[in-house]
Design a protein around this motif. Structure first.
Motif, short mmCIF file in Angstrom:
data_model
loop_
_atom_site.label_atom_id
_atom_site.label_comp_id
_atom_site.label_asym_id
_atom_site.label_seq_id
_atom_site.Cartn_x
_atom_site.Cartn_y
_atom_site.Cartn_z
N ILE A 139 0.80 -1.23 0.02
CA ILE A 139 0.08 0.13 -0.12
C ILE A 139 0.67 1.23 -0.06
N ALA A 140 2.40 1.25 0.42
CA ALA A 140 3.20 2.28 0.22
C ALA A 140 4.60 1.53 0.06
N PRO A 141 5.45 2.40 -0.63
CA PRO A 141 6.67 1.63 -0.86
C PRO A 141 7.39 0.93 0.20
N MET A 168 -6.35 -18.17 15.03
CA MET A 168 -6.50 -16.62 15.41
C MET A 168 -6.76 -15.99 13.58
N ILE A 169 -7.69 -14.97 13.32
CA ILE A 169 -7.85 -14.55 12.13
C ILE A 169 -7.66 -13.02 12.23
N GLY A 170 -7.03 -12.23 11.69
CA GLY A 170 -6.70 -10.95 11.77
C GLY A 170 -5.89 -10.53 10.56
N VAL A 171 -5.55 -8.99 10.93
CA VAL A 171 -5.08 -8.17 9.97
C VAL A 171 -3.51 -7.65 10.32
N ARG A 172 -2.53 -7.69 9.66
CA ARG A 172 -1.26 -7.21 10.00
C ARG A 172 -0.52 -6.22 9.03
N ALA A 173 0.08 -5.28 9.63
CA ALA A 173 1.09 -4.47 8.58
C ALA A 173 2.29 -4.78 8.81
N ASN A 174 3.12 -4.56 7.79
CA ASN A 174 4.45 -5.09 7.71
C ASN A 174 5.16 -3.97 7.24
N LEU A 175 6.15 -3.29 7.97
CA LEU A 175 6.96 -2.13 7.64
C LEU A 175 8.56 -2.84 7.29
N HIS A 176 8.68 -2.56 5.90
CA HIS A 176 10.04 -3.06 5.34
C HIS A 176 11.10 -1.89 5.87
N LEU A 177 12.30 -2.32 6.56
CA LEU A 177 13.29 -1.68 7.03
C LEU A 177 14.40 -1.31 6.01
#
Length: 177
Positions: A139-141, A168-177
């Motif tokens: 959703i972003a770079p 467990m069912i859900g949503v997670r965000a991942n930030l590339h370092l």
């Protein structure tokens, strides 16, 4: 208790970010705890899980397996756990699929019985398998978001008598370092 675990997780996360390790991304999300699926029995737990993790750069040459560590804290005093495993990201156009498998250590009671049914609802062993799968998109770079399913159970390998498991069912965000 939850505040202590979250504080320890934040300190660990900051120390990992400050180190020169080959970290690829940090991730975190919210999950519905103890979702009823064909892979589980009712453990009489509920609430929301807060999960946070750290994924390393892919290893293994062409396999591109991505080692990870993560933890999960339950809002209602249910099962919390920490674990490690490997995953693999497969691109599907603008989407991707990320299966993974690992092991977790949890704090659920060693013996628990449903008073209504008489069935044991404990997880059977302190160490559990942790298969998971996610579907995500960028959703972003440096940011992706995933819908994710995480399952923990003993797969009847550590205890042949029973295996309720927790999904467990859900949503997670991942930030590339």
């Amino acid at each position: 208790m939850i505040a202590k675990i979250l504080s320890a997780g934040m300190v660990a996360g900051v120390s990992l970010l400050a180190s020169p390790a080959m970290a690829e991304e940090i991730c975190g999300g919210l999950y519905a705890h103890a979702v009823d699926t064909p892979f589980t029995l009712d453990t009489q737990e509920s609430g929301t899980d807060i999960q946070a993790g750290y994924r390393l750069d892919p290893v293994g040459g062409p396999l591109r397996l991505q080692p990870y560590v993560f933890g999960s804290v339950n809002s209602d005093g249910g099962t919390d756990f920490i674990g490690a495993g490997v995953g693999r990201k497969f691109s599907l156009g603008s989407l991707y699929v990320r299966p993974g498998v690992g092991l977790v250590v949890h704090n659920a009671p060693s013996t628990r019985v449903n008073p209504d049914t008489g069935y044991r609802t404990d997880l059977g062993s302190r160490v559990l398998f942790e298969p998971e799968i996610a579907v995500g998109t960028q959703i972003a770079p440096r940011l992706t978001v995933e819908a994710s399913w995480v399952h923990i159970s003993n797969a009847r390998l550590f205890n042949r008598e029973q295996n309720p498991g927790i999904d467990m069912i859900g949503v997670r965000a991942n930030l590339h370092l």
